[in-house]
Design an enzyme around this catalytic site. Structure first.
Site, PDB file in Angstrom:
ATOM      1  N   ASP A   1       0.847  13.951  16.570  1.00  0.00           N
ATOM      2  CA  ASP A   1       1.315  14.096  15.192  1.00  0.00           C
ATOM      3  C   ASP A   1       0.112  14.212  14.248  1.00  0.00           C
ATOM      4  OD1 ASP A   1       3.132  14.336  13.159  1.00  0.00           O
ATOM      5  OD2 ASP A   1       3.437  12.174  12.931  1.00  0.00           O
TER       6      ASP A   1
ATOM      7  N   LYS B   1       1.074  -3.224   9.094  1.00  0.00           N
ATOM      8  CA  LYS B   1       2.169  -2.250   9.175  1.00  0.00           C
ATOM      9  C   LYS B   1       3.267  -2.787  10.051  1.00  0.00           C
ATOM     10  CE  LYS B   1      -0.410   2.080   9.198  1.00  0.00           C
ATOM     11  NZ  LYS B   1      -0.534   3.342   9.939  1.00  0.00           N
TER      12      LYS B   1
ATOM     13  N   GLY C   1       4.857   3.286   5.754  1.00  0.00           N
ATOM     14  CA  GLY C   1       4.440   3.825   7.030  1.00  0.00           C
ATOM     15  C   GLY C   1       5.642   4.491   7.660  1.00  0.00           C
TER      16      GLY C   1
ATOM     17  N   VAL D   1       3.769  -0.877   4.172  1.00  0.00           N
ATOM     18  CA  VAL D   1       2.438  -1.247   4.639  1.00  0.00           C
ATOM     19  C   VAL D   1       1.812  -2.109   3.550  1.00  0.00           C
ATOM     20  CG1 VAL D   1       0.212  -0.371   5.409  1.00  0.00           C
ATOM     21  CG2 VAL D   1       2.282   0.961   5.816  1.00  0.00           C
TER      22      VAL D   1
ATOM     23  N   LEU E   1       0.824  -1.206   0.000  1.00  0.00           N
ATOM     24  CA  LEU E   1       0.000   0.000   0.000  1.00  0.00           C
ATOM     25  C   LEU E   1       0.858   1.256   0.000  1.00  0.00           C
ATOM     26  CD1 LEU E   1      -2.671  -1.104   2.599  1.00  0.00           C
ATOM     27  CD2 LEU E   1      -3.034  -0.750   0.161  1.00  0.00           C
ATOM     28  N   GLY E   2       2.032   1.182   0.629  1.00  0.00           N
ATOM     29  CA  GLY E   2       2.886   2.362   0.695  1.00  0.00           C
ATOM     30  C   GLY E   2       3.814   2.266   1.879  1.00  0.00           C
TER      31      GLY E   2
END
Ligand SMILES: *[C@@H]1O[C@H](CO)[C@@H](O)[C@H](O)[C@H]1NC(C)=O
Ligand SMILES: *[C@@H]1O[C@H](CO)[C@@H](O)[C@H](O)[C@H]1NC(C)=O
Ligand SMILES: *[C@@H]1O[C@H](CO)[C@@H](O)[C@H](O)[C@H]1NC(C)=O
Ligand SMILES: *[C@@H]1O[C@H](CO)[C@@H](O)[C@H](O)[C@H]1NC(C)=O
Length: 707
Positions: free
Chosen positions: A525, A432, A411, A416, A408-409
Site C-alpha cells: 500500500d 495507533k 489511522g 492516532v 494526531l489524526g
C-alpha cells in the site's frame, strides 16, 4: 438469681399497670397521705378485713382499734412478700425530782391488738432503755409460770454526768436488747426498786424506753435530756390472719375452713412466724394481692426494661444498643436513641454504601478480567516472550498519551495519538489502534508484530511497543513530526520543497522499500499517506504489511484500502502481491513529487494517464511539473525522475525496475544535482543534513529510463 426469670421479666416490661394498684380493694380509698392501703387494710366500712381498719384524719393514716387516746401513725403497709405495718410509736418515759420521786411521765401502753392481728416484729425491732440509774423491762405472751411467758429488758447506769458517750449503747446511759416473738404491746415497766432510785442525783433525771426498728436509732448522750413528749420512734408490726379469742387457724386446717382468706389464684397459705394464725403469699414467680379474688400475675422480681444480666448477688440492667433510658432502665422504659426516620435514613445510607462498594468491587474485578482476556486474545502470551518488544499496560498507555489528550489524526483503524515515553530521552511516540484480532488472526497478528519489530532501517517507521489489554491492540511507533508526504505536498502542512529535497525524500523512501524487499516483505500500500517525515524530513515507510492482514477479511480490505489508483493493475487482476507491485505504486508517488498534483486532480484528470500522454506526444513532462521547481533550472533532473516513474508504471511487471534499481537511479540524479551545485557556487556540497541514507554504489541503470 436465674436467667429463666428473664422471660417473665421481659413480658412484664410490657405491662404498664403498677403492682400496687392490683393490691387495692376496688372502690376503696387507695391511699392516705401518701401511704398505700392494700387489702386486707382499708379505710371505711367494707374496705377492710376486721382488725385491719386504717383511720385517715387530716391526711394522716393511723391504726384503728388502738384505744382512743393514742394515735399510731402509719408509715407504710405491705402485704407481700412480708406482711408488715411500719408505724410511729411515742416513746415511754418518766422523770424524777432530786428526792427521787417521779414528777412527770408518759407510760401509756399502746394496745395494738383488740382484734389480735398485730405482733411487734421480734426480728426487725429491738428494745432501747436510756437513763442513768434505771432498769426497764417489758413483758408479753400468754400466762406461763408467771403472769406472762416473756420478760425482757435492760439496765442503764451512769457514774457521772460525763459517763455516757455518743454511739455507745452498752449500758452506760443506754442499753438495748433483742425482744422475743409474740409481743403484742409496748407496755414498759420502770422498776421502783430503791436500789435504782434517782434520789440525790444531779443528772439523768429522766428515763426512756422504746421498741424501735433495728438500725434506725443511734444513741446520743444528749438524748438523756430529750423531751419525751415530742419523740416517736418507728416500729415494725407483723400481722397475720388470726383471732383474739385464741381460735386462730394454722395452714394445716385453714384452707379447708370457711372464711379462708388466700382467695387469689396462685396464692398459698404460710404459717405465721410471730404468733398464731397464717398469712397468704403469692406462689413462686407471681405477684399481686393474694387476699383478693383476682388473677395474680408473674412476679416482677427483677425489674428491668432492657436486657437483664446476672452478677454475683445482684443484676445489671442495660438498654439494648441504640436505646437509652431516662435514668435507669430498672425504673424507666428504654426508648430509641435515634428517632425512626433517622434510623431509616442511616439504614438506607448503609445499604446504598455497601451496594456501591459491592458494585465497585465487581466492576474492578470485571475490568481486571477483561484486561487479562484481551491480553490473551491479542496474542499477549506469545508476544510477551519476544525480546525487544515493550509491552505496555493499559495504565501505562494512558500515562504515555496523557489520557489521549493529543490526537494526531486517523489511522486505518482508529485514531492516532501523540505520546511521550517515560524513558530518559522522553521519546515522543505515536500510538495507533490496530485491527481487531480474533482467534483466526492471532497468528497473523503476532507474526506481523514480530516482522515490524525486526524492520530496523532508518527509512522504516520503528515499532517501539504495544499494548494488548484493550479489545483492539494498540501499537506504539516512533513519532514523525512533519506528518505524511501527502500532508506536505497537498495537505494542511504544505510547504516549499526544492528539487533536492524532493529527491532526498524519494531516495529515502526507495531505500526503505528496497530494504523491505530484501527482507522478503512487500508493502502492498505504497502512497504518500504512508510515507511519514520526521523533524529532519527523513522519510519513514509506515503501515506496511497491512494488506496481508486485511486480505484475510476481504470486506475490510476493499473498504479501507479503497484507493485503487496506486494499485498495480496486475495485482488488481491476479491478487498476487509482488515487489514489483510496490514499484508501480512508488512510480505514482514519484509523479506526485514532481508535479505536486494529486493522483486524481481537477474534474477528470488522472496523473498517470496525463503523464503517459505527454511523454508519448511531447517526450517531456514539462507541462505537468510543479511550477515551483520548473523555475529552478532543474528541468533535466525532473525529466529524468519523470522517465523513471514511467518505467515503474510499466504494465508488465518484468519491464519495471526493481526497487533497488530505482533507489540507485535516484541516487545518481541526486549526485548530479550536487555536482551542478558545486559547479555553480563555491558552497559546494549543499547542506546535506537532509540526506538520510549513506551513498551507495551507483550502477548504470539509465538503460531502464530510456527503454
Ligand atoms: C419531790 O416530790 C415529792 C412529791 O411530789 C415532794 O414531796 C418532794 O418535796 C419533792 N422534792 C423536792 C426536792 O422538790
Ligand atoms: C438493794 O440492795 C441491797 C444490797 O445491795 C439488798 O440487800 C436489798 O435487798 C436490795 N433491795 C431490793 C428491794 O432489792
Ligand atoms: C372467736 O371469735 C370469732 C370471731 O372473731 C368467732 O367466730 C369464734 O366463734 C370465737 N371462738 C371462740 C372459741 O369463742
Ligand atoms: C412469700 O414468697 C416469697 C417467694 O415467693 C418469699 O420470699 C417470702 O418470704 C414469702 N413470704 C412469706 C411471708 O412467707
Amino acid at each position: 438469681m436465674s436467667t429463666t426469670l428473664l422471660l417473665p421479666v421481659l413480658l412484664l416490661a410490657a405491662m404498664v399497670a403498677s403492682a400496687e394498684s392490683l393490691t387495692l380493694k376496688p372502690g376503696c380509698r387507695p391511699s392516705c397521705g401518701g401511704v398505700e392501703i392494700p387489702y386486707p387494710f382499708g379505710i371505711g366500712q367494707g374496705c377492710f378485713r376486721p382488725g385491719f381498719e386504717i383511720l385517715c384524719d387530716n391526711n394522716m393514716a393511723a391504726l384503728g382499734n388502738t384505744g382512743q387516746a393514742i394515735e399510731v401513725f402509719v408509715l407504710s403497709l405491705s402485704v407481700t412478700p412480708r406482711p408488715e405495718a411500719r408505724v410511729m410509736v411515742p416513746v415511754t418515759w418518766q422523770c424524777y425530782n432530786t428526792s427521787g420521786d417521779p414528777i412527770d411521765w408518759y407510760i401509756r401502753t399502746v394496745d395494738y391488738n383488740p382484734a389480735g392481728v398485730y405482733r411487734i416484729s421480734n426480728t426487725r425491732n429491738e428494745l432501747y432503755v436510756l437513763g442513768c440509774n434505771t432498769f426497764v423491762y417489758t413483758n408479753g405472751g400468754p400466762r406461763g409460770r408467771s403472769t406472762y411467758s416473756y420478760y425482757t429488758g435492760c439496765a442503764a447506769y451512769c457514774d457521772n454526768a460525763q459517763s455516757a458517750k455518743d454511739g455507745d449503747c452498752t449500758g452506760v446511759g443506754c442499753c438495748h436488747v433483742d425482744i422475743p416473738p409474740g409481743l403484742s404491746d409496748n407496755k414498759m415497766r420502770f422498776t421502783e426498786d430503791p436500789n435504782w432510785s434517782h434520789s440525790g442525783m444531779e443528772f439523768g433525771l429522766c428515763d426512756y424506753a422504746f421498741i424501735v426498728e433495728k438500725g434506725s436509732y443511734t444513741f446520743r448522750a444528749a438524748d438523756l435530756g430529750m423531751d419525751g413528749r415530742r419523740t416517736s420512734k418507728p416500729l415494725r408490726l407483723d400481722w397475720a390472719i388470726r383471732d383474739s379469742n385464741g381460735s386462730s387457724l394454722a395452714c394445716a386446717e385453714a384452707p379447708t375452713m370457711p372464711g379462708y382468706t388466700c382467695v387469689s389464684e396462685h396464692s398459698e397459705c404460710v404459717d405465721s412466724t410471730n404468733g398464731p394464725g397464717y398469712v397468704c403469699n403469692c406462689t413462686q414467680g407471681y405477684e399481686g394481692n393474694p387476699y383478693q379474688r383476682m388473677r395474680a400475675r408473674p412476679r416482677k422480681e427483677f425489674p428491668c426494661n432492657g436486657i437483664c444480666q446476672d452478677i454475683e448477688g445482684s443484676y445489671n440492667c442495660k438498654c439494648r444498643p441504640g436505646y437509652e433510658s431516662n435514668g435507669s432502665p430498672k425504673e424507666n422504659p428504654c426508648t430509641p436513641k435515634f428517632p425512626l426516620p433517622a434510623k431509616i435514613a442511616i439504614g438506607i445510607g448503609l445499604c446504598v454504601f455497601f451496594l456501591v462498594v459491592g458494585l465497585l468491587l465487581a466492576f474492578i474485578v470485571h475490568q481486571k478480567r477483561k484486561l487479562a482476556v484481551h491480553f490473551e486474545m491479542n496474542g499477549g502470551n506469545i508476544l510477551k516472550k519476544v525480546i525487544g518488544l515493550a509491552i505496555f499496560t493499559h495504565k501505562d498507555l494512558k500515562k504515555i498519551t496523557n489520557n489521549n489528550s493529543d490526537r494526531l489524526g486517523n489511522g486505518y483503524f482508529g485514531e492516532v495519538y501523540k505520546g511521550t515515553l517515560f524513558d530518559e530521552a522522553r521519546t515522543i511516540v505515536a500510538v495507533k489502534s490496530f485491527i481487531k484480532v480474533d482467534k483466526e488472526r492471532i497468528q497473523e497478528f503476532t507474526e506481523e508484530v514480530m516482522i515490524q519489530l525486526r524492520m530496523a532501517h532508518p527509512n522504516v517507521l520503528k515499532l517501539m511497543g504495544c499494548c494488548l489489554q484493550l479489545h483492539i491492540p494498540m501499537l506504539v511507533y516512533e513519532f514523525a513530526a512533519k506528518g505524511s508526504l501527502r500532508d506536505i505536498l497537498h495537505g494542511k502542512k504544505q510547504q516549499k520543497l526544492t528539487t533536492k529535497l524532493r529527491l532526498d525524500i524519494a531516495i529515502g523512501s526507495a531505500h526503505g522499500l528496497s530494504y523491505m524487499h530484501s527482507e522478503d516483505i512487500r508493502h502492498g500500500d505504497v502512497k504518500p499517506d504512508n510515507i511519514l517525515l520526521n523533524d529532519n524530513l527523513i522519510p519513514k515507510i509506515s503501515d506496511f504489511g497491512l494488506s496481508k492482514l486485511l486480505n484475510l477479511g476481504e470486506k475490510i480490505a476493499k473498504k479501507v484500502i479503497g484507493c485503487d489508483s496506486y494499485m498495480d493493475p496486475v495485482f488488481k487482476n491476479t491478487g498476487l502481491l509482488t515487489p514489483k507491485s510496490d514499484v508501480y505504486s512508488f512510480g505514482v508517488v514519484l509523479l506526485e513529487l514532481i508535479s505536486r498534483k494529486q493522483i486524481v486532480y481537477g474534474p477528470n484528470g488522472s496523473l498517470i494517464i496525463e503523464f503517459r500522454h505527454i511523454y508519448e506526444t511531447e517526450k517531456s513532462g514539462r507541462s505537468m511539473f510543479d511550477k515551483e521547481i520548473v523555475a529552478q533550472d532543474d528541468i533535466l533532473i525532473l525529466e529524468e525522475i519523470g522517465k523513471l516513474a514511467m518505467a515503474c508504471l510499466k504494465e508488465h511487471q518484468d519491464s519495471r525496475p526493481g526497487m533497488i534499481e530505482v533507489a540507485e537511479q535516484l541516487m545518481k540524479l541526486r549526485k548530479k544535482t550536487l555536482d551542478d551545485a558545486s559547479n555553480n557556487t563555491e558552497m559546494g556540497a549543499t547542506a546535506d543534513a537532509t540526506l538520510s541514507v549513506p551513498p551507495s554504489p551507483i550502477s548504470d541503470t539509465t538503460r531502464l529510463i530510456h527503454s
